[in-house]
Write a protein that holds these residues in place. Sequence first.
Motif, short mmCIF file in Angstrom:
data_model
loop_
_atom_site.label_atom_id
_atom_site.label_comp_id
_atom_site.label_asym_id
_atom_site.label_seq_id
_atom_site.Cartn_x
_atom_site.Cartn_y
_atom_site.Cartn_z
N LYS A 183 -4.76 7.50 2.41
CA LYS A 183 -5.89 6.65 2.84
C LYS A 183 -6.83 6.39 1.68
N ASP A 200 -7.83 2.64 0.18
CA ASP A 200 -9.19 2.14 0.00
C ASP A 200 -9.49 1.77 -1.45
N HIS A 243 -1.28 0.67 10.59
CA HIS A 243 -2.30 0.66 9.53
C HIS A 243 -1.69 0.15 8.22
#
Length: 218
Positions: free
Chosen positions: A107, A111, A166
Motif C-alpha cells: 500500500k 501511494d 484495489h
Amino acid sequence: MTTLLQLDASAQPLERSHTRRLVRGFLDAWRARRPQDELITRDLSRDPVPPIDTAWIAAAFTPAEARTPAMHERLVLSDRLIDEVAAADVIVMGAPMYNYGMPAALKAWVDQTARIGRTFSFDLARGDVPIEPMLHGKVLVVLSSRGEFGFAPGGPRAHLNALDPHLAACAHYWGVAPPDHHTVAIEYQEFKDHRHDTSVAQAHADVLALVARLMAAR
C-alpha cells in the motif's frame, strides 16, 4: 528488449512465501527464454517504502518549479519508484492477501507511485473524469496467495476481497489497461489439505502458461 519490474511484498522469506516462489517461477521461466531482458527488483518488505505524510502531500501537489529544496528531497524516493515503473514493460507483483487486503508495504508503494504530474494528470475541464493516466502499454502480473478460498468473482468470499479490486482500480496509474492485468492466486493455505496442494500445483502451472502467452504476444 523487455524490462521487468519485480515487486515482492510478502513479509515471509522465500522458503515460507508462496508469492515469492510464484514470482521466482515466473521470472525463471521468462529469463530462461529471454535471458537478455532487463530485471529491476524491489523488495518492499525487506526494504520498506515509507507511507506518505503531510510533507509528501504538500510536495507532490506543489508545482515542480515552486518546490523548495526540502520538497524536492521529500520526493526523491517517489521519483525513483516511478522511474522504475516507467522503465518497465511487465510489472510482476508478489501480493499476498493480508486480512483480505494488501500488505501495508505494498500500500505504501501504491501511494508513492500514484502521483499527480508523474503518473496521472488531473484537469476539471474533463468534467466527471478529470484523471488521465500518463503511462501506457504495460502489463501487470499479480501473483497472490490467500489463507481461505473463493475470492474470485462469484465465489463465496468475493465480497471480502479488498486486494484484487484495489489493484485493479489503481492499475491505470502504472500504465496498465484491463486486458493486460493478470492474476494467479493460491488458495486454501490455512486449511493445509489436498485442496491447498492442488491449488499450489495449479498456480505454478498457470504461471508457466501465462509466461508463454505473454511471450507469444510480444
